[in-house]
Design an enzyme around this catalytic site. Structure first.
Site, PDB file in Angstrom:
ATOM      1  N   GLU B 269       0.540   5.931  49.607  1.00 23.23           N
ATOM      2  CA  GLU B 269       0.233   4.525  49.363  1.00 23.23           C
ATOM      3  C   GLU B 269      -1.285   4.428  49.382  1.00 23.23           C
ATOM      4  O   GLU B 269      -1.916   4.813  50.355  1.00 23.23           O
ATOM      5  CB  GLU B 269       0.881   3.671  50.449  1.00 23.23           C
ATOM      6  CG  GLU B 269       0.805   2.188  50.168  1.00 23.23           C
ATOM      7  CD  GLU B 269       0.049   1.466  51.236  1.00 23.23           C
ATOM      8  OE1 GLU B 269      -1.133   1.134  50.997  1.00 23.23           O
ATOM      9  OE2 GLU B 269       0.632   1.241  52.308  1.00 23.23           O
ATOM     10  N   CYS B 306      -3.863  -3.311  53.332  1.00 22.78           N
ATOM     11  CA  CYS B 306      -3.539  -2.816  51.985  1.00 22.78           C
ATOM     12  C   CYS B 306      -3.188  -3.954  51.052  1.00 22.78           C
ATOM     13  O   CYS B 306      -3.276  -3.816  49.837  1.00 22.78           O
ATOM     14  CB  CYS B 306      -2.344  -1.869  52.038  1.00 22.78           C
ATOM     15  SG  CYS B 306      -2.399  -0.706  53.395  1.00 22.78           S
TER      16      CYS B 306
END
Lengths: 545, 545
Positions: B269, B306
């Protein structure tokens, strides 16, 4: 397709013929070693983009059709292929050397696969719906409304296989599962069977038109093998790749896909020697039937099946000796049959030579050469388990009817041998009656248990008391396995679960009901089986969520 | 862990400390820009194999435990982390600069994630059982007995994230989901929070011992960042990788994994700018709350989430101008907070400079610098949609509290802008009341529909009328998205479905009942929800299959 040879045929892009500018190709009839059938023009790499652009343009319209519309399209494709069946089979016989009965079976399987994926599309379990309704009073934080479903990845490139001109080719399992997922497909025709490919491609294109789907949902492109393959996989509009073929071909596509600015998944089915372990209890009796079954499995389709047995582990001792001599005897009565292409035949002949040249490997027996060209005799070699364990090259696939019999002293040697094998599509254990009961008793029970624990880690399919050739196409099949059997063992290329390769999940958070896509709407308009708060709610049995 | 600084601490391999031979490291307290806490010895690359060997040795014993045993282990891990909570949080505050309340929330989330995966392991849906019982009378061929289930891939390497020292780190979502799947885990500790890592690692190791599991089920290794990471991913015993971090770090691991003799999947990720589209109807009123929510989402955790909003699309015109001036006003009252490391801070400062230097981009407003070191002011820039569309660099992630406001003339411009975005973890739409009803009416309804169709193809999560920061951990969440948000959008790293990353299917064909693994046995001893002949049979409701 015209049945005359006068006309040059072309790629079929979004339903229309497109003449290639990179020369032409013709099939080779492998039984005669002679060019055969009409010419096919080859696209240059730049022309490939016409097909991928059409696929990308078709994606928005295709991905949003109802399950029923997608299913009906796949069923029409099956019907249209069956309608062209006689012409398809005649061309496939000429182009591949495969016998009529085999091709009839393969055509039926191809149509059945399309119908299986129609059923999969209609049932809709692949939407993978998970719903967590809002919990405004949850502490310490409220839970938003969350609704997960899958979406198709986008246009998929499919590479037809040489050894299954129908079932793993233009309208084969990769194409059927990608279409069922909602992905437009661009197929690279295998140059070994161009006319077969075109006939199937025309049937698929007609089904697209029958249902008023965007024409770019399907294209079939001809080109020079490696170059056009790399161009297709490099194309930014392509979002996934299905491939069945050699390890060299598959790993080349994997490297290209990984090096893209946006890497994409490659589902490559490549290489497997499909070890068969005969436990001592399996040959206390019934050795003749076992020898028969083995030779039939080895030599069928000239050994050109991904699941053909390339390794046979047989115990030392008199029962094992007797099994081996029966194999030798039956093999000597068997003959080779025409292989798919001269190149495949010469690779198989070379592979056999390499195998025969290894120290400690001896020839056990062979059959006769077949009629016509490219029909080498089936052959069986032998070695002992110690030689096998120290010679990794003995596990290399020889694509064709060549098998290595490995003699072992004790079943206790087998689990560690199995654990050292590369990834396989299949692994087989033969065990005698009396060991397969619910009581768990029997001479080889513990050996079989230990072997199974090793083999399930090395193969996608573990089978008992049967032969690995013949892959049932249904809901539970796995045709896959750890590398190098496939590029990534986390999927199957045969069976209903193959659709999962071409999907990814997305979650909708607090999206207004009127804007939600059908699979996740509260009243479940598509009547899907869904998870709600982590529990499965079977279609037709739910409350509104 | 000793709380004194006198002692050097070490990697924790299979439950025992192992001194590294490649020097030592210490944490840096980012608020003081000074080394802090004890020394940690660093493994050289060769020593990494001790951990992977232990993991490989532990695999056979760990993968075969019952669902209950695996679940109980994960629950104990959660308890042990909570028991060490005060010490963990004190060390994490010192090592990361994150405030206590945030870390308390993150610790609770970490424990909850472990409990979620205990629940997942206990329910067992991830076994993915599909059964097709034998049909001996089927024509033209009998159907064999086929039983599919999943198996864990093997040892998994997990790379802890800098920005979530608990929830995406040693016992974070990657570790919890891999353990739930039955994979031993080797965690590479993030060198920015070594003491936090060790405390959590000790809790996990203790849970392994509490339950008598093989010690190699869990190891925690310290080493020089890139080198040890490459060594871990190259190790043949490692079968999958979980990573949360930078695009550069993630793509380096992807390249290493793809180049192995046996390629393995990397679940990385990496990078997301999380666009937020404010439709005109959303700012007819309520602009003050919207501006408040935006600044809070942008500046929380110093923008080091994120899912922090890096792009805000706002309509031109007076309502848009008013929203923007409220944002500017609220921003000027906000202050920076300490970032995780000096390197992350300097990358963020450089990223802001690059953004500011693009032609057509202007500063809109900024807050104040925070107290102490490494606490730059949050900042917002602006441009118009035409400049945005022609400047791909404006979509690059600046990791920190920096956002670009893009002004657009008409909502009709947005779908094509959205379609050109790189893959994202999240995408957000704000729409006014009156457009979110079941009637599908309302000023922006069609714009929202078109935008949603574009955004669902570019993101793993699409949300309405909220802020993307804050990821609910449950059954339906997707924390993923097309590249470069993740290495491969076909999975999630948060939520129950994260377990699927670490599994592969295998089918048992005609395997005697006494040898079948529990998930696929006829009497369903684990009481799993299974598919039988393609239909879902919910646990407790089945006939024997």
């Amino acid at each position: 397709m015209s049945s005359t040879n006068d006309q040059t045929h072309h790629s079929l892009i979004a339903g229309a013929p497109v003449a290639g500018t990179d020369g032409t190709t013709r099939a080779v009839d492998p039984a005669r070693n002679a060019a055969s059938g009409p010419e096919f023009s080859l696209l240059d790499n730049g022309q490939v983009a016409e097909a991928t652009r059409a696929a990308a343009d078709a994606f928005a319209g295709f991905r949003t059709v109802t399950p029923e519309a997608r299913a009906a399209f796949l069923e029409t494709a099956a019907e249209r292929i069956e309608q062209s069946g006689a012409e398809i089979i005649a061309n496939a016989m000429r182009e591949t050397g495969l016998p009529e009965a085999r091709l009839q079976g393969e055509l039926a399987r191809t149509a059945n696969q399309l119908r299986l994926f129609a059923k999969v599309a209609r049932a809709g379990d692949h939407h993978g719906v998970r719903i967590e309704p809002a919990l405004p009073d949850r502490k310490p934080l409220p839970r938003p409304d969350l609704r997960q479903r899958t979406l198709p990845l986008g246009p998929v490139a499919v590479f037809g296989a040489s050894n299954f001109p129908l079932a793993f080719s233009v309208a084969g399992g990769d194409t059927a599962s990608a279409l069922a997922a909602g992905c437009p497909v661009v197929v690279k025709a295998h140059n070994a069977h161009p006319a077969t490919s075109l006939l199937v491609g025309q049937a698929l294109s007609a089904a697209v038109a029958d249902h008023g789907l965007p024409a770019g949902v399907f294209s079939l492109v001809y080109g020079r093998g490696n170059a056009i393959g790399q161009a297709l996989v490099s194309d930014p509009r392509i979002k996934a790749v299905g491939f069945t073929g050699s390890r060299r071909g598959g790993t080349a596509l994997m490297a290209t896909a990984a090096a893209r600015p946006e890497p994409i998944p490659v589902f490559a089915e490549m290489s497997s020697v499909n070890p068969v372990f005969v436990l001592p209890s399996a040959i206390a009796g019934g050795r003749d039937a076992l020898a028969d079954g083995f030779v039939t499995s080895l030599n069928g389709s000239a050994g050109q099946l991904c699941t053909a047995p390339g390794l046979l582990f047989v115990p030392e001792g008199s029962d094992g000796d007797d099994l081996v001599s029966r194999v030798t005897e039956k093999l000597s009565a068997a003959a080779g049959t025409t292989m798919l292409t001269p190149d495949i035949c010469s690779a198989r002949v070379d592979g056999e030579k390499t195998l025969a040249s290894v120290d400690g490997v001896g020839e056990l027996g062979r059959g006769g050469d077949g009629d016509g060209s490219n029909a080498p005799a089936p052959a069986v070699y032998t070695t002992d388990v110690e030689t096998f364990a120290k010679s990794p090259e003995l596990s290399d696939e020889v694509f064709g009817a060549v098998c290595l019999v490995v003699r072992y002293a004790s079943a206790g040697q087998l689990p560690s041998v199995a654990a050292e094998l590369e990834g396989q599509l299949t692994a087989t254990v033969w065990i005698g009656a009396g060991s397969d009961t619910d009581t768990g008793s029997g001479a080889d029970h513990q050996s079989a248990r230990d072997l199974l624990e090793a083999l399930e880690l090395r193969a996608g399919r573990v089978l008992f008391n049967g032969w690995p050739t013949g892959v049932d196409v249904g809901d539970a099949m796995v045709h896959g396995g750890p590398y190098p059997a496939t590029s990534d063992g986390r999927s199957t290329s045969v069976g209903a679960a193959a659709i999962e390769r071409f999907l990814r999940p997305v979650v909708y958070q607090n999206v207004p009901e009127a804007l939600l896509p059908a699979p996740v709407r509260g009243h479940n308009p598509w009547n899907l089986t869904r998870r709600v708060d982590g529990a499965t709610v079977v279609a037709g049995e739910e409350e509104n969520a």
